[in-house]
Design an enzyme around this catalytic site. Structure first.
Site, PDB file in Angstrom:
ATOM      1  CG  HIS A  93      -0.944   0.105   2.331  1.00 18.14           C
ATOM      2  ND1 HIS A  93       0.311   1.872   3.469  1.00 18.14           N
ATOM      3  CD2 HIS A  93      -0.005  -0.523   3.622  1.00 18.14           C
ATOM      4  CE1 HIS A  93       0.253   1.740   3.971  1.00 18.14           C
ATOM      5  NE2 HIS A  93       0.736  -0.095   5.097  1.00 18.14           N
ATOM      6  CB  CYS A  94       0.962   4.240  -1.863  1.00 21.45           C
ATOM      7  SG  CYS A  94      -0.434   4.410  -2.554  1.00 21.45           S
ATOM      8  CB  ALA A  95      -0.039   8.362   1.306  1.00 15.80           C
ATOM      9  NE  ARG A 104      -2.714   4.966  -5.941  1.00 14.46           N
ATOM     10  CZ  ARG A 104      -1.793   6.266  -5.924  1.00 14.46           C
ATOM     11  NH1 ARG A 104      -2.496   6.823  -5.429  1.00 14.46           N
ATOM     12  NH2 ARG A 104      -0.493   5.442  -6.178  1.00 14.46           N
TER      13      ARG A 104
END
Length: 103
Positions: free
Chosen positions: A26-28, A30
């Protein structure tokens, strides 16, 4: 389990199950999936999950927009799926097999 347990279970089914996930991270905002077969992902069902804001595919990754609660969602997803997450770099590397020649 956390507050996203049910949504995480629904997402797991809608992306084609554990066997369809090659990598997840995951990112910030998504969840980023490298899927074995993108066609197995039911985007209509995924986008109807209450905590999901949308989906798109980019650079060989199927991305599910969650928002600022993505770390909590990710923890619930990995707990219910039994899938161990990978680093962003490992996901990018795995996604290369899903990209076309131009990408």
């Amino acid at each position: 389990m956390g507050k996203f347990e049910q949504d995480a279970k629904t997402l797991l089914t809608a992306i084609g199950g554990k066997e369809n996930v090659s990598a997840v991270t995951h990112c910030a905002t998504r969840m980023r999936f490298v899927l074995v077969d993108d066609k197995k992902a039911d985007t209509k069902t995924i986008e109807n999950i209450p905590s999901v804001k949308g989906t798109f595919t980019n650079a060989g990754q199927f991305q599910v927009i969650i928002g600022n609660d993505v770390p909590l969602f990710y923890n619930d997803f990995t707990a219910v799926s039994g899938i161990e997450g990978v680093s962003k770099e490992a996901a990018k590397s795995a996604a290369k097999s899903n990209q076309n020649f131009i990408q």
